[in-house]
Design a protein around this motif. Structure first.
Motif, PDB file in Angstrom:
ATOM      1  N   PRO A   3       0.833  -1.212   0.000  1.00 41.32           N
ATOM      2  CA  PRO A   3       0.000   0.000   0.000  1.00 41.32           C
ATOM      3  C   PRO A   3       0.868   1.263   0.000  1.00 41.32           C
ATOM      4  N   ARG A  28      -5.107   3.030   2.568  1.00 42.49           N
ATOM      5  CA  ARG A  28      -6.152   2.216   3.187  1.00 42.49           C
ATOM      6  C   ARG A  28      -6.775   1.251   2.180  1.00 42.49           C
ATOM      7  N   GLY A  29      -6.988   0.019   2.637  1.00 39.22           N
ATOM      8  CA  GLY A  29      -7.652  -0.981   1.813  1.00 39.22           C
ATOM      9  C   GLY A  29      -6.764  -1.528   0.713  1.00 39.22           C
ATOM     10  N   TRP A  30      -7.369  -2.387  -0.115  1.00 40.96           N
ATOM     11  CA  TRP A  30      -6.644  -3.041  -1.201  1.00 40.96           C
ATOM     12  C   TRP A  30      -7.081  -2.484  -2.543  1.00 40.96           C
ATOM     13  N   HIS A  77       0.641  -8.589  -2.334  1.00 38.88           N
ATOM     14  CA  HIS A  77       0.776  -7.290  -1.691  1.00 38.88           C
ATOM     15  C   HIS A  77       0.932  -7.507  -0.196  1.00 38.88           C
ATOM     16  N   ALA A 110       1.194  -5.884   3.661  1.00 39.64           N
ATOM     17  CA  ALA A 110       0.748  -4.739   4.442  1.00 39.64           C
ATOM     18  C   ALA A 110       1.206  -4.870   5.891  1.00 39.64           C
ATOM     19  N   LYS A 144      -2.057 -10.105   0.699  1.00 41.31           N
ATOM     20  CA  LYS A 144      -3.185 -10.287  -0.221  1.00 41.31           C
ATOM     21  C   LYS A 144      -2.631 -10.779  -1.542  1.00 41.31           C
ATOM     22  N   ARG A 156      -6.633 -13.747   1.321  1.00 53.12           N
ATOM     23  CA  ARG A 156      -5.944 -12.903   2.299  1.00 53.12           C
ATOM     24  C   ARG A 156      -5.290 -13.825   3.325  1.00 53.12           C
ATOM     25  N   SER A 177      -7.526  -1.535   8.052  1.00 51.16           N
ATOM     26  CA  SER A 177      -8.055  -1.435   6.685  1.00 51.16           C
ATOM     27  C   SER A 177      -7.639  -2.593   5.798  1.00 51.16           C
ATOM     28  N   TRP A 178      -6.721  -3.455   6.288  1.00 53.30           N
ATOM     29  CA  TRP A 178      -6.255  -4.569   5.469  1.00 53.30           C
ATOM     30  C   TRP A 178      -6.735  -5.909   5.988  1.00 53.30           C
TER      31      TRP A 178
END
Length: 320
Positions: free
Chosen positions: A140, A181-183, A256, A258, A264, A279, A319-320
């Motif tokens: 991220p 934040r997030g994917w 990815h 985090a 992820k 995940r 967020s992940w």
């Protein structure tokens, strides 16, 4: 405690290696130079059966005399066509044939080789529709990482150590304009390497430094059979970059990483939409960074943009 040294016989991506003696044993500590790699403990905890990994096949000195040397050269070339496992079985059968008492004539030995090869080839795995698959990494925005090692075990049981290492793909926009934040919905291909010589992946082990925290994590990623099927399924797709239609494959595994030890995973192709694999939650490596060298040294520092964002907004773990 956790033990973290690299394998004593590491190889570059594309070269399968034989598991060293004692690979799956040794004291659980991150300090001694005699410690064995933690990859073995991970795989043993999640797998039944041994890993038979190696281009070194079970032949003895007697195979290297006279016309038998020709057979060896032919079978070595055949290994790429029928697969390492099938070639290993074939070599073993020929080795027994040569060792038989009373001895079999050379003409009968040579005549038996293509018959054995045909039988083994019929059971061998089909080759991939491409030369190699891609292993790429991302993170991220602002959440920088350093990959200490990414080790791959393919469906044939071959181990590829350090198939990828180093930094990942990441964006660090100035003035806090990025959002970590997030994917992402489009993971891209990430920064990575092609894993030459490997069959489809079965398990991927990653140990990385989360520079944003800082912390060291490790995770074991299982690639399901359904995902491997997608990796070899050709699909007609339009490539916008080249403005052409072509048959494309999802030959890229993109991971990815985090903060908090979260990974992820997707499979994707240059012209195809990515498919999510899952995940995965890793665990903290208590021995710290680069424990095999005993220096507990993080490999990189945060960029100024990353430092500024984290100082102002913190790390959005949830967020992940």
């Amino acid at each position: 405690m956790v033990h973290e040294p690299r394998p004593t016989n590491t190889t570059s991506a594309g070269n399968a290696q034989q598991v060293p003696a004692g690979y799956f044993s040794g004291p659980a500590t991150g300090k001694s130079n005699q410690v064995k790699p933690d990859l073995g403990n991970f795989l043993l905890a999640h797998r039944n059966g041994p890993l038979y990994l190696t281009p070194r096949l079970p032949l003895y000195w007697r195979f290297f005399y006279g016309r038998q040397a020709i057979c060896l050269l032919l079978l070595t070339g055949m290994r790429q066509r029928i697969g390492a496992t099938a070639a290993q079985i074939l070599f073993s059968l020929i080795d027994r044939l040569l060792a038989r008492e009373p001895p079999i004539s050379m003409s009968k030995r040579l005549a038996a080789i293509p018959i054995l090869a045909a039988l083994i080839t019929g059971c061998a795995n089909k080759p991939l529709p491409y030369d190699a698959w891609w292993l790429g990494f991302g993170a991220p925005n602002y959440m920088e990482v350093w990959i200490e090692t990414a080790d791959v075990v393919d469906v044939q049981g071959h181990l590829f150590t350090r198939a990828m290492s180093g930094t990942s793909a990441i964006q660090t926009p100035p003035d806090n304009q990025g959002d970590p934040r997030g994917w992402t919905k489009r993971p891209g291909s990430g920064k990575g390497k092609f894993v030459y010589g490997a069959d489809l992946p079965k398990t991927i082990y990653v140990r990385w430094q989360s520079i944003a925290e800082p912390q060291v994590y490790r995770v074991l990623i299982d690639i399901p059979e359904s995902v491997r099927t997608e990796m070899v399924k050709g699909e007609r797709a339009y490539c916008m970059a080249r403005e052409i239609w072509k048959t494309d494959y999802r030959k890229g595994v993109v991971i990815h990483l985090a903060p908090g030890g979260i990974a992820k995973v997707w499979v994707s192709g240059p012209c195809l939409e990515a498919i999510e694999v899952g995940r995965f939650e890793g665990e903290v490596v208590t021995a710290g960074p680069r424990a095999e060298y005993g220096n507990n040294h993080y490999m990189i520092d945060l960029d100024p943009e990353s430092k500024a964002y984290i100082k102002k907004f913190g790390i959005p773990f949830d967020s992940w």
